[in-house]
Design an enzyme around this catalytic site. Structure first.
Site, PDB file in Angstrom:
ATOM      1  N   LYS A   1     -15.533  -3.125  -7.582  1.00 20.49           N
ATOM      2  CA  LYS A   1     -15.666  -2.490  -8.493  1.00 20.49           C
ATOM      3  C   LYS A   1     -16.072  -0.718  -8.371  1.00 20.49           C
ATOM      4  CE  LYS A   1     -15.731  -6.677 -12.183  1.00 20.49           C
ATOM      5  NZ  LYS A   1     -16.731  -7.265 -13.483  1.00 20.49           N
TER       6      LYS A   1
ATOM      7  N   LYS B   1      -7.194 -11.216 -15.033  1.00 21.02           N
ATOM      8  CA  LYS B   1      -7.039 -10.620 -16.045  1.00 21.02           C
ATOM      9  C   LYS B   1      -5.981  -8.978 -15.776  1.00 21.02           C
ATOM     10  CE  LYS B   1     -11.222  -9.033 -16.988  1.00 21.02           C
ATOM     11  NZ  LYS B   1     -12.274 -10.914 -16.956  1.00 21.02           N
TER      12      LYS B   1
ATOM     13  N   LYS C   1      -6.236 -15.125  -6.589  1.00 32.18           N
ATOM     14  CA  LYS C   1      -6.917 -15.504  -7.934  1.00 32.18           C
ATOM     15  C   LYS C   1      -6.064 -15.412  -8.792  1.00 32.18           C
ATOM     16  CE  LYS C   1     -10.959 -13.727 -10.060  1.00 32.18           C
ATOM     17  NZ  LYS C   1     -12.335 -13.962 -10.627  1.00 32.18           N
TER      18      LYS C   1
HETATM   19  P1  ADP Z   1     -11.221 -12.175 -14.315  1.00 34.13           P
HETATM   20  O1  ADP Z   1     -11.391 -12.951 -13.135  1.00 34.13           O
HETATM   21  O2  ADP Z   1      -9.884 -12.336 -15.078  1.00 34.13           O
HETATM   22  O3  ADP Z   1     -11.660 -10.968 -14.705  1.00 34.13           O
HETATM   23  P2  ADP Z   1     -13.719 -12.634 -15.526  1.00 34.13           P
HETATM   24  O4  ADP Z   1     -14.153 -12.501 -13.598  1.00 34.13           O
HETATM   25  O5  ADP Z   1     -14.099 -12.447 -16.393  1.00 34.13           O
HETATM   26  O6  ADP Z   1     -12.027 -12.988 -14.965  1.00 34.13           O
HETATM   27  O7  ADP Z   1     -14.653 -15.065 -15.334  1.00 34.13           O
HETATM   28  C1  ADP Z   1     -14.627 -15.054 -15.461  1.00 34.13           C
HETATM   29  C2  ADP Z   1     -15.088 -16.526 -15.707  1.00 34.13           C
HETATM   30  O8  ADP Z   1     -13.352 -17.209 -14.988  1.00 34.13           O
HETATM   31  C3  ADP Z   1     -16.084 -16.414 -14.652  1.00 34.13           C
HETATM   32  O9  ADP Z   1     -16.669 -17.739 -14.545  1.00 34.13           O
HETATM   33  C4  ADP Z   1     -14.287 -17.275 -13.563  1.00 34.13           C
HETATM   34  O10 ADP Z   1     -15.555 -17.688 -12.096  1.00 34.13           O
HETATM   35  C5  ADP Z   1     -13.618 -17.467 -13.713  1.00 34.13           C
HETATM   36  N1  ADP Z   1     -13.062 -17.088 -13.429  1.00 34.13           N
HETATM   37  C6  ADP Z   1     -11.756 -16.212 -13.476  1.00 34.13           C
HETATM   38  N2  ADP Z   1     -10.937 -16.645 -12.708  1.00 34.13           N
HETATM   39  C7  ADP Z   1     -10.160 -17.606 -12.461  1.00 34.13           C
HETATM   40  C8  ADP Z   1      -9.793 -18.532 -11.179  1.00 34.13           C
HETATM   41  N3  ADP Z   1      -8.449 -17.768 -10.801  1.00 34.13           N
HETATM   42  N4  ADP Z   1      -9.202 -19.560 -11.385  1.00 34.13           N
HETATM   43  C9  ADP Z   1     -10.671 -20.312 -11.152  1.00 34.13           C
HETATM   44  N5  ADP Z   1     -11.975 -19.313 -12.470  1.00 34.13           N
HETATM   45  C10 ADP Z   1     -11.334 -18.018 -12.549  1.00 34.13           C
HETATM   46 NA    NA Z   2     -14.998 -11.331 -12.136  1.00 35.06          NA
END
Ligand code: ADP
Ligand code: NA
Length: 330
Positions: free
Chosen positions: A114, A200, A197
């Site tokens: 990050k 957001k 993956k």
């Molecule tokens: P992002 O990757 O969109 O920033 P976050 O890091 O805020 O999402 O993730 C919040 C939760 O959602 C975490 O527990 C993460 O493991 C799960 N998560 C995020 N993206 C995915 C995905 N594409 N598939 C499965 N789980 C996900």
């Molecule tokens: Na994340």
């Protein structure tokens, strides 16, 4: 409550949670509230580590809670709260900061990723100590288990190390949390870039399905999902990652396994699969959006839920913090 305790949090850093957040995390939270003493928080302290707008943060925090309620978290069955409403998180984090080595914190790969995106000079000290605040989140509740994705394993290791270090230095105070790898958690990939993956921070908005978006747009995004030039509907994550992702989503929303679904598509095409996926996602998202709206339209009720949640959380957190303060010599 004699059931094992779990703690999990999610950041309010977008207007809507996405399909990956639900199928990879929140759906599992909903089932854990039946079997565990579950604590869930919207982690707004974590959300200011990379710059933010105050009005937007406040709205996203409240909408985040409303969405979790709409997704099935039930304040009668779990403790749902906002992190900043429980000051003990920041207080314990300070103690944990003072137990963490600079070298140890520097090895966190998520910070490396990050901060290199933000530019090493601009990355905040808050982003650097993020995993230490996360350790405090977990240890305050004496959580037995933490549902984590692969990307959070290293942070949970740090949490365990800090708990152990505190316990051996100052006397047994904290439960060592175990990782809980849910059976049902699915990894969802980007619709346009199906080897990455779903996130957001998607490179194109069409790759991301937000749970709160217009069902017509959801259907359109699914129809234009990247597949491949073949025709066969088989589950092959390496060679057909787009098709595999669609099958994973369909399986999750219809409570079937991919193996059960695939034979039904013999002689059918990608268009048929996409239509079924869109129908399944919308059948879930539409009523969810209506439930979320009920909470958004009743701010007084949301306030009440939030203050009850914070009170329940504080009744546990304050006991842990008082013990830690005493042990430390405060
Ligand atoms: P992002 O990757 O969109 O920033 P976050 O890091 O805020 O999402 O993730 C919040 C939760 O959602 C975490 O527990 C993460 O493991 C799960 N998560 C995020 N993206 C995915 C995905 N594409 N598939 C499965 N789980 C996900
Ligand atoms: Na994340």
């Amino acid at each position: 409550d004699a059931r094992p305790r779990v703690l999990s949090g999610i950041q309010p850093t977008a207007d809507s949670f996405h399909l990956g957040n639900y199928l990879g995390a929140v759906r599992n939270w909903v089932s854990l509230q039946e079997t565990h003493d579950a604590f869930y928080c919207v982690v707004d302290l974590h959300a200011i580590t990379a710059g933010h707008d105050p009005k937007m943060l406040r709205a996203r925090t409240r909408n985040g809670v409303a969405q979790l309620l709409g997704l099935g978290l039930d304040p009668e069955r779990c403790t749902l709260f906002v992190q900043s409403h429980v000051p003990e998180h920041a207080q314990l984090a300070w103690i944990m900061n003072c137990l963490t080595g600079m070298g140890e914190a520097s090895r966190m790969t998520q910070f490396k990723d990050k901060s290199s995106k933000q530019g090493a000079e601009r990355a905040t000290v808050g982003l650097f100590t993020y995993p230490i605040l996360q350790a405090a989140d977990i240890l305050l509740y004496q959580a037995d288990a933490v549902p984590v994705g692969e990307d959070q394993r290293q942070h949970l290791e740090l949490t365990r190390d800090l708990a152990q270090r505190f316990n051996s230095t100052f006397g047994k105070t904290f439960t060592l949390p175990a990782p809980y790898i849910p059976k049902a958690a699915a990894k969802i990939t980007d619709l346009q870039e199906p080897t990455a993956k779903m996130s957001k921070s998607a490179s194109t908005p069409n790759g991301l399905i937000e749970l709160m978006e217009d069902p017509k747009r959801i259907a359109k995004k699914i129809r234009s999902a990247v597949t491949d030039t073949g025709r066969d509907i088989v589950f092959d994550q390496e060679n057909k990652p787009g098709v595999a992702n669609l099958l994973t989503i369909l399986a999750a929303f219809t409570d079937r396994s991919v193996e059960e679904i695939v034979p039904g598509y013999e002689g059918k095409g990608y268009g048929d699969l996409k239509k079924d996926v869109a129908d399944a996602v919308i059948a879930f998202a539409e009523p969810m959006q209506q439930r979320v709206k009920l909470f958004q339209d009743d701010p007084a009720q949301l306030d009440k839920l939030l203050s009850t949640g914070a009170e329940k959380a504080r009744s546990v957190a304050s006991v842990t913090l008082a013990r830690a303060y005493d042990r430390v010599g405060f």
